[in-house]
Design an enzyme around this catalytic site. Structure first.
Site, short mmCIF file in Angstrom:
data_model
loop_
_atom_site.label_atom_id
_atom_site.label_comp_id
_atom_site.label_asym_id
_atom_site.label_seq_id
_atom_site.Cartn_x
_atom_site.Cartn_y
_atom_site.Cartn_z
N HIS A 1 0.84 -1.20 0.00
CA HIS A 1 0.00 0.00 0.00
C HIS A 1 0.88 1.26 0.00
O HIS A 1 0.67 2.18 -0.79
CB HIS A 1 -0.91 -0.04 1.23
CG HIS A 1 -1.78 1.16 1.41
ND1 HIS A 1 -3.10 1.17 1.03
CD2 HIS A 1 -1.53 2.37 1.94
CE1 HIS A 1 -3.62 2.35 1.32
NE2 HIS A 1 -2.69 3.10 1.89
N GLU A 2 1.88 1.28 0.88
CA GLU A 2 2.75 2.45 0.98
C GLU A 2 3.63 2.61 -0.26
O GLU A 2 3.95 3.73 -0.67
CB GLU A 2 3.60 2.38 2.26
CG GLU A 2 2.78 2.40 3.54
CD GLU A 2 1.80 3.57 3.63
OE1 GLU A 2 2.13 4.68 3.16
OE2 GLU A 2 0.70 3.37 4.18
N HIS B 1 1.62 4.45 -2.73
CA HIS B 1 1.63 5.88 -2.41
C HIS B 1 2.89 6.53 -2.98
O HIS B 1 2.85 7.57 -3.62
CB HIS B 1 1.59 6.13 -0.90
CG HIS B 1 0.22 6.13 -0.32
ND1 HIS B 1 -0.82 6.88 -0.82
CD2 HIS B 1 -0.27 5.48 0.77
CE1 HIS B 1 -1.89 6.69 -0.08
NE2 HIS B 1 -1.59 5.84 0.89
N HIS C 1 -5.68 7.15 -2.26
CA HIS C 1 -6.68 6.18 -1.79
C HIS C 1 -7.88 6.15 -2.73
O HIS C 1 -8.34 7.18 -3.20
CB HIS C 1 -7.14 6.53 -0.38
CG HIS C 1 -6.06 6.37 0.63
ND1 HIS C 1 -5.63 7.41 1.40
CD2 HIS C 1 -5.31 5.30 0.98
CE1 HIS C 1 -4.66 6.98 2.20
NE2 HIS C 1 -4.45 5.71 1.96
N TYR D 1 -9.47 2.14 1.83
CA TYR D 1 -9.55 1.97 3.28
C TYR D 1 -10.68 1.01 3.62
O TYR D 1 -11.59 0.78 2.83
CB TYR D 1 -9.85 3.31 3.95
CG TYR D 1 -8.65 4.18 4.21
CD1 TYR D 1 -7.35 3.70 4.18
CD2 TYR D 1 -8.83 5.51 4.54
CE1 TYR D 1 -6.27 4.51 4.44
CE2 TYR D 1 -7.75 6.34 4.82
CZ TYR D 1 -6.48 5.83 4.76
OH TYR D 1 -5.42 6.64 5.03
#
Length: 114
Positions: free
Chosen positions: A2-3, A6, A12, A59
């Site tokens: 996930h990071e 980013h 998101h 999320y």
């Protein structure tokens, strides 16, 4: 993972401008200090790739939830309230723990690999 997405430039999924077609944001259930992270980012591009409720960049259903306590029989029970609610029934929760085919398509489209 996930990071890393980013760092690669991805936001998101629940901040997509078209989020209202697939989820409902329950603002009253979101902690006051977390409301800015749940807003829609209208500069965010969907890259003409549809979304689902389980991409890695989405999320979960209870993220940033207000917590309430209530007494159930003799024990105190803490309950979280849903913050992101799918408009259509989904199996399991929101968000994912691994890349989906649409996540891969989004990366390939963004970096013009296809």
């Amino acid at each position: 993972m996930h990071e890393i997405l980013h760092a690669a430039g991805f936001l998101h999924e629940h901040t997509r401008p078209d989020r209202g077609t697939y989820i409902q944001v329950k603002w009253k259930n979101i902690r006051e200090d977390a409301r800015r992270t749940t807003g829609s980012t209208f500069g965010h591009s969907s890259l003409d790739v549809p979304t689902t409720t389980n991409p890695l960049m989405h999320y979960g259903r209870y993220t940033f939830s207000e917590v309430s306590a209530c007494r159930a029989s003799k024990a105190m029970v803490t309950r979280r309230r849903p913050t992101l609610v799918p408009k259509l029934p989904v199996a399991g929760g929101l968000g994912g723990s691994s890349l989906t085919p649409l996540d891969i398509r989004r990366v390939n489209t963004f970096y013009k690999c296809v």
